[in-house]
Write an enzyme that holds these catalytic residues in place. Structure first.
Site, PDB file in Angstrom:
ATOM      1  N   ASN A 170       0.810  -1.219   0.000  1.00 54.23           N
ATOM      2  CA  ASN A 170       0.000   0.000   0.000  1.00 54.23           C
ATOM      3  C   ASN A 170       0.842   1.268   0.000  1.00 54.23           C
ATOM      4  OD1 ASN A 170      -2.468  -1.410   0.070  1.00 54.23           O
ATOM      5  ND2 ASN A 170      -2.242  -1.718   2.259  1.00 54.23           N
ATOM      6  N   CYS A 171       2.154   1.124   0.087  1.00 55.01           N
ATOM      7  CA  CYS A 171       3.066   2.273   0.166  1.00 55.01           C
ATOM      8  C   CYS A 171       3.712   2.526  -1.192  1.00 55.01           C
ATOM      9  CB  CYS A 171       4.134   1.987   1.213  1.00 55.01           C
ATOM     10  SG  CYS A 171       5.463   3.202   1.280  1.00 55.01           S
ATOM     11  N   SER A 172       3.578   3.738  -1.698  1.00 55.35           N
ATOM     12  CA  SER A 172       4.148   4.051  -3.013  1.00 55.35           C
ATOM     13  C   SER A 172       5.667   3.941  -3.017  1.00 55.35           C
ATOM     14  CB  SER A 172       3.714   5.436  -3.483  1.00 55.35           C
ATOM     15  OG  SER A 172       4.211   6.438  -2.618  1.00 55.35           O
TER      16      SER A 172
END
Length: 114
Positions: free
Chosen positions: A10-12
């Site tokens: 979920n983390c870019s």
């Protein structure tokens, strides 16, 4: 070369680091979703030690109450205990290769250990 990434999909920044690893020839990538499978306390301490960081430098503050709880100023044992109790406090992505460990924020830091 083998590279292990402690990853949050979920983390870019974590996705960018993973893409950088996968785009390089000759790198065998092990992906560990650390929120599901957190590293052991000893492994986490080793990762920070090998990265030349104090554990408090690896605390995720965005979206957590780490600052309010004083974790960002706490001693290493307190920080590691907090991270074991709540893996969301672990900043990501941590990447480990035979050349070292980096907290890949920004993702370009990965180049230092490839």
């Amino acid at each position: 070369m083998k590279a292990t990434i402690w990853h949050n999909p979920n983390c870019s920044k974590s996705r960018m680091a993973l893409e950088a690893l996968r785009s390089r020839e000759g790198i065998e990538v092990e992906v560990i979703q650390y929120l599901r499978h957190p590293p052991s306390r000893d492994k986490l301490a080793q990762l920070y030690r090998d990265a030349g960081m104090q554990p408090r430098e690896g605390v995720r503050t965005q979206g957590t109450d780490a600052k309010e709880r004083g974790i960002t100023e706490a001693d290493a044992d307190t920080v590691l205990d907090a991270m074991m109790a709540d893996p969301k406090l672990i900043e990501r992505p941590l990447v480990e290769t035979a050349k070292g460990v980096r907290l890949c924020r920004p993702p370009e830091r990965i180049e230092e250990i490839l």
